[in-house]
Structures are given as C-alpha cells and as structure tokens.
Write a protein that holds these residues in place. Structure first.
Motif, short mmCIF file in Angstrom:
data_model
loop_
_atom_site.label_atom_id
_atom_site.label_comp_id
_atom_site.label_asym_id
_atom_site.label_seq_id
_atom_site.Cartn_x
_atom_site.Cartn_y
_atom_site.Cartn_z
N LYS A 147 25.74 19.37 35.57
CA LYS A 147 25.46 20.22 34.43
C LYS A 147 24.20 21.01 34.72
CE LYS A 147 25.61 20.02 29.39
NZ LYS A 147 25.67 19.12 28.21
N GLY A 148 24.18 22.26 34.21
CA GLY A 148 22.98 23.07 34.37
C GLY A 148 23.10 24.14 35.42
N ARG A 149 24.10 24.08 36.26
CA ARG A 149 24.31 25.12 37.26
C ARG A 149 24.90 26.35 36.58
NH1 ARG A 149 27.60 23.51 42.36
NH2 ARG A 149 26.46 25.27 43.20
N VAL A 150 24.34 27.51 36.88
CA VAL A 150 24.85 28.75 36.32
C VAL A 150 25.80 29.36 37.35
CG1 VAL A 150 24.27 31.02 35.44
CG2 VAL A 150 22.75 29.09 34.98
N VAL A 151 27.08 29.25 37.09
CA VAL A 151 28.06 29.73 38.05
C VAL A 151 29.35 30.05 37.31
CG1 VAL A 151 28.87 27.38 38.56
CG2 VAL A 151 29.22 29.18 40.25
N THR A 152 30.01 31.11 37.73
CA THR A 152 31.35 31.43 37.25
C THR A 152 32.33 30.78 38.21
OG1 THR A 152 30.57 33.54 36.37
CG2 THR A 152 32.94 33.29 36.66
N TRP A 153 33.17 29.88 37.71
CA TRP A 153 33.98 29.08 38.63
C TRP A 153 35.38 28.84 38.09
CZ3 TRP A 153 35.54 23.90 37.44
CH2 TRP A 153 35.02 23.41 36.23
N GLN A 154 36.25 28.48 39.00
CA GLN A 154 37.62 28.08 38.70
C GLN A 154 37.96 26.92 39.62
OE1 GLN A 154 40.06 29.49 36.62
NE2 GLN A 154 38.76 31.12 35.79
N ALA A 155 38.87 26.08 39.20
CA ALA A 155 39.33 24.97 40.05
C ALA A 155 40.82 24.78 39.84
CB ALA A 155 38.57 23.69 39.73
N ARG A 156 41.50 24.35 40.90
CA ARG A 156 42.92 24.04 40.84
C ARG A 156 43.16 22.72 41.59
NH1 ARG A 156 42.11 27.90 38.13
NH2 ARG A 156 43.20 29.93 38.09
N PHE A 184 45.05 31.11 45.66
CA PHE A 184 43.99 31.70 46.48
C PHE A 184 44.03 33.22 46.40
CE2 PHE A 184 42.30 33.48 50.35
CZ PHE A 184 41.19 32.70 50.65
N ASN A 185 45.22 33.80 46.56
CA ASN A 185 45.36 35.26 46.54
C ASN A 185 45.00 35.84 45.18
OD1 ASN A 185 46.21 35.12 49.20
ND2 ASN A 185 48.39 35.21 48.68
N ASP A 186 45.44 35.16 44.12
CA ASP A 186 45.16 35.64 42.77
C ASP A 186 43.66 35.62 42.50
OD1 ASP A 186 45.77 36.25 39.89
OD2 ASP A 186 44.90 34.26 39.63
N LEU A 187 43.00 34.54 42.83
CA LEU A 187 41.56 34.43 42.57
C LEU A 187 40.77 35.38 43.47
CD1 LEU A 187 41.38 30.59 42.03
CD2 LEU A 187 40.89 32.34 40.32
N LEU A 188 41.25 35.59 44.69
CA LEU A 188 40.59 36.54 45.58
C LEU A 188 40.59 37.94 44.98
CD1 LEU A 188 39.32 37.13 48.37
CD2 LEU A 188 41.64 37.51 49.23
N ARG A 189 41.71 38.34 44.40
CA ARG A 189 41.79 39.67 43.77
C ARG A 189 40.80 39.79 42.61
NH1 ARG A 189 47.39 39.00 44.86
NH2 ARG A 189 47.68 38.01 42.82
#
Length: 620
Positions: A203-212, A224-229
């Motif tokens: 907690k506390g990290r400032v980051v825009t992230w996604q996980a699968r 991978f391709n979708d997130l890369l775009r």
C-alpha cells in the motif's frame, strides 16, 4: 523518454539463451525472469528494457546448492536479488534469479520452505522489521516449496497470502485493490493437480496498474497486446503448470501514455485549432492531484514558426477570476474581510475614495459577495472594461460612480444588489481594489503572496498591453477581428482578465483549491464549500445560473471558468472525478465565438472520455 522494452514467454532453454545473448548485445537489461516447467522441461518468461542502470547478473538452471552459493557470494560483491524464481525440472527444483549491484536496505532470502515454514518466516521477519518483496512457489519431489526475499524498506502497509484457490485469490485481489493496495508479486503453483496462488500486495505506491491471472498462452498474448495499446508495460510475469495446463499471470504498469493516446490527444487539439484558425495551444491535465500530461501544439508566432512549449505563458482572460476569488477567501480566512462587507460608502471598504458622493441608489449596499457572484446590480450591458480605454482603473471607477455633465448618474444600478445575476467584469476590477485596500499592496503583489506562492507558482504575471510589453516566454496573439489583441487595456483588467499563465501553473493553482485530499488545499473545507456554492440570485429571465463565487458550477459537482479576449482563449476545469485540466490558445475566432467556446470546452472532455487510465507519475 520512453525507453524501448521487450517481453518474452514460453521460451525453451536454448531459445531463452539465444534471446538473452541477443538482447544484451542490443543494450537491453533484464527486469524480470521467471522459470517454469512444461512437460518436465525448462521454460522462461522475461521482461527487458533498453536503458542504462546498475550492473546486473542473471542466472538460470541452478540446483538448490548452486542457488545457495549465489547468496553466499554475490551480496558480498554489492549485489542484491531482484527476482528469484524456483521451478521444477523432472521432479527436482531449479532456480533462476536476477541480481543488481545497487545499495539498498538490509535483506534476507530463504528457499526450500514448506508452507508452514514460509508462514513462520513471514512472522519472524515481520517482527524484525522486514517485509516480503519477492516470492516464488515451486515443486520439490512433488512437494510445494517457497522461496522468498525480505527487506527493510518502509511502506505504509503490506499483505502476503498463500494457498489461495483461484476464487479465493480473486476475492482477496478485489478486496485489497479496493483498499488501495497494489499487487507486487503473484505466483501460481500446483497442489494435487489444481492451481493455488501466493501473492504480495503493498500500500502507498502511486502507480497505474493492471493484473491478469489464469491465462492460457493465447489469452495472455491477447491481454498483453490490449494493454500494450493502452500504454501499459509488463513488469512481472509468472508461468506455472497445474493439471497438465500451463497458465500465466502478469502485472502491468502504465508509466507513459501510449502512442495511440498521444495521437488521439494531438489530433483532438489540432483539429480544434485548425477549425478556428489558431496557431498555437498549450494543454495540461491533472489526475488525483498529479500532473500527468502537459504538451504544447502549434507555434508561438506564425511569423517565426517557433513551437509552443509547456513553458510558454498565455493571456488567460477571465480564468483570472477564480484566482481573484481565492485571494478574497484567503483574506476572509485571515479575518481581514467578510463576504457581507460593504464596498462603497462611509462604512465600505473603499469608502468614498472614488467619484463624489452621494452615489446613485443602492451603490452603498453592494457587498463583497455581490461582486464575487456578479450580483452587484449593474447590468452586463453597463460593463465598462472594454470601453473608455483612455481611462485608468481609478478614473474608470470614478466614471462608473459619477455623473455626466447634466448631473445624471453615468451608470446607475439596474437591479437591487443580490437579486439578479449579470456577468460583469467590472465587479472583479473592484475586487482587485478591495484586495489592494485590505493588504496595502498592489493587486499583483498581494495575489502573489496570498495565492501563488502557497501554490508553488513563480511564473504568473499580469499581462502588458502592447507587443513591446510581451514577456520573453509569452506567445504572440494572432488577431481575427477588431479590436486586435494589442489594442485593448489588458493590464487594466488585472483582477478580472489580466493574468498570464501556463496550463501547468494553472493546475498548480487548481490542485490546491479543489477540495480533494491528494494535495493540501490553501483554503479550508468550509471556505471551499462557500466559494463553490452557487448564488441564489436569478438571471434577468428568472433562471438559476449555477455561478458561484469566481467559478461556474453544475449539479455533477464540476467547477470551471473559461475566458477569452481578442487573440486568446482559455478554460480551467475541475471535475468531480478528481481530474482537472487547462487549455490556452493564442488566437480567437471572433466570427464564430460561441462555437469556439463550446468546442474549447469539448476538447478535453473528448480526451478524458477516450483515455480512461492515466500514468501515475507526477510532472509537477
């Protein structure tokens, strides 16, 4: 710059070594390595970046003893583990690891742990001030084993879980994400033919992230391709096999806007520019208190072709009003001013300084709040700020309060103060004089002390009138009608339309008066609520206006102000969704002014409706 990067998965041992050698020769450095078994054979997934950095080493195919010896030799040389990955090769454990030679907090590493031993290690390390920073689960003779790294780096909070089914992991993922935790590591492993997950959140990290997670190779490549775009980069990857099926989990961060995002913004802004004959524009956007985007487009001056940069300043016209309003509320909070203070007359702030009393009916009833809300009683048609250009501010106020040669008042009130709203620049001109009277300072100096300095702004100024008055980093204004941009008294408009600013500095201001928690506001919550509360006065036609005190508002909780003068236009917006933006341009489409104002408002709304996730960096 956005450094080049590469990611690979499903690489057999020989192919991994070939890719490794090729990328190292091209100047790439390894950011993550994951080893896993498919049909008893080594496979690898990696993430690379072509950027400078500290010395690093990577090892793979190590036995448990060889892995142990690395921890006995590399730390003594200044290396510390970045990623440790255990995996199965025909029933026996093997290890791959990545090391960097960089200083850092004390760390500890253990491997070969059973689930109970891993939990005991978490409890022991936590008690000594260590937290888990890397984790891997693998098989040793059919038994689940854990490898982990801890260090003493501080974070507000962290969580570590293991032994989770897919459903349990998803539930915990959703719960912790809602509490502001960021997934740091995830590893899948096999228990009795089924998948289990272990993971670490911080907690506390400032980051825009996604996980699968739970993705087949094909599904992983599609994600991978979708997130890369969308501008995301893979930071951690984990492959594992359970029940004869190989699946992947990944963590992606968005450190930059994607090329598609940048193209969309550029095309949106430049389409607006070309549609209204605008040579140059500057745009900035803040998200959750962070400046996430700032760009210049077009040219400073068509005669020179010099490009607009984010450091150029523009006349911001009526976007000056929110700045004046905040200065007024700062004085109110200091106990030096009240909203119901009268402005003119024997008991008024400005007293009888201007013209010769007695004044026309109800002039002495005008309050500070009336001026902030455009409810002073003067009609918009009486606004003198673009007329009588030969008069100074003092002379102009004298004229508004005074009489003509016949003894008739030049500008008697059209309404009782507080009853009717008619937009009036002159009211903010008067507020500038109120600020001067209360502080004993010139308006610009007072606002600098009250507002700009607390916001960290050093490059905002009241504009000059002529081309010769132009500041070194100020754009040139292109006329599209008369009067031209250098035939008006902008300096006389100081408090209602005279400021110069860049969009970045406008957002420095906005994020300190937005009422959101990400950055401390320079006004109290109570003052902000009052400032953003719309007037109860009605328009001459009887409609509510939505105008508050220096800001336009709507039922959605958005606050904004726009403005334009010959040669320039601007808009500053704060949304209820914790975003804000500023756009300024160096010309005005005088023949289609209403259309241009609407299109200017639409520019960034189009952008934020198209781009739903922004990088978590802060360009301030």
């Amino acid at each position: 710059m956005n450094p080049a990067w590469q990611a690979r998965h499903g690489l057999p041992l020989a192919q991994y070594q070939t890719e490794f050698d090729t990328l190292v020769r091209q100047g790439f450095r390894l950011l993550d390595v994951n080893g896993y078994s498919i049909n008893g054979a080594d496979h690898y997934a990696t993430v690379w970046e072509q950027s400078p950095g500290p010395p690093w080493e990577a090892h793979h195919g190590l036995t448990s003893d060889e892995h142990t010896r690395l921890f006995q030799t590399l730390p003594a040389q200044g290396f510390r583990p970045v990623s440790v990955s255990g995996y199965d090769r025909s029933g026996r454990p093997r290890f791959a690891s990545l090391w960097q030679k960089t200083p850092g907090p004390a760390f500890e590493a253990r491997h070969g742990m059973t689930a109970d031993q891993y939990q005991a290690a978490i409890d022991d390390c936590t008690a000594r001030g260590f937290r888990p920073v890397d984790l891997s689960c693998y098989s040793d003779g059919g038994q689940v084993r854990f490898a982990a790294v801890w260090d003493q780096s501080p974070v507000p909070a962290w969580a570590a879980r293991h032994g989770m089914t897919t459903a349990e992991y998803q539930a915990e993922f959703t719960r912790l994400a809602a509490q502001g935790y960021v997934l740091l590591r995830v590893t899948g492993y096999e228990v009795s033919g089924s998948t289990r997950y272990a993971a670490i959140w911080v907690k506390g990290r400032v980051v825009t992230w996604q996980a699968r997670h739970g993705l087949s190779s094909t599904e992983y490549q599609s994600a991978f391709n979708d997130l890369l775009r969308r501008g995301y980069r893979l930071t951690k990857i984990n492959g594992h096999t359970a029940g004869g099926r190989t699946s992947y989990a990944g963590i992606w961060h968005k450190p930059y806007l994607s090329d598609d995002d940048e193209t969309f913004i550029r095309q949106t802004v430049t389409t607006f520019m070309s549609g209204h004959g605008i040579p140059g524009a500057s745009v900035a956007l803040a998200d959750s208190g962070r400046l996430v985007f700032a760009r210049g487009y077009g040219v400073v001056d068509p005669a020179t072709g010099a490009p607009v940069t984010t450091g150029h300043v523009f006349r911001i016209a009526s976007v000056s009003k929110p700045i004046t309003a905040v200065a007024v509320f700062r004085l109110i909070e200091q106990g030096r001013l009240r909203l119901n203070d009268r402005v003119f007359g024997a008991n008024g702030i400005l007293g009888t300084t201007y013209a010769t009393p007695p004044y026309s009916t109800n002039i002495d009833q005008i309050t500070v709040q009336n001026l902030l809300e455009h409810t002073s009683g003067w009609a918009g048609s009486q606004d003198p700020m673009f007329r009588h250009l030969d008069l100074s501010q003092h002379q102009l106020i004298d004229w508004m309060l005074g009489r003509d040669t016949t003894g008739a008042f030049n500008a008697p009130l059209s309404h009782t103060p507080g009853t009717t709203i008619e937009y009036l620049n002159f009211g903010y001109c008067l507020l500038g004089r109120v600020i001067e009277r209360i502080t004993g300072l010139p308006y610009e100096a007072a606002v600098r002390r009250l507002v700009l300095e607390p916001c960290g702004i050093i490059d905002m100024h009241v504009a000059g009138d002529t081309l010769a008055d132009r500041r070194g980093n100020e754009v040139v204004y292109t006329p599209q009608g008369t009067p031209g941009p250098y035939g008006i008294r902008v300096s006389r408009m100081d408090a209602h339309g005279g400021w110069l600013a860049s969009p970045t500095d406008l957002l420095r201001f906005l994020t300190r008066v937005d009422g959101f928690p990400e950055k401390p506001d320079i006004l109290s919550a109570g003052s902000l609520t009052t400032m953003y509360t719309p007037t109860t006065a009605r328009t001459p036609s009887g409609d509510p206006s939505g105008y508050a005190k220096g800001w336009a508002t709507n039922a959605a909780g958005n606050h904004w102000h726009d403005g334009d003068l010959p040669g320039t236009a601007s808009i500053l917006v704060r949304t209820s969704g914790h975003q804000g933006w500023a756009v300024v341009v160096n010309s005005r489409d005088d023949t289609r002014l209403d259309t241009m104002r609407k299109d200017l408002d639409d520019v960034m709304w189009s952008v934020v409706q198209h781009i739903t996730d922004w990088p978590a960096h802060d360009l301030f």
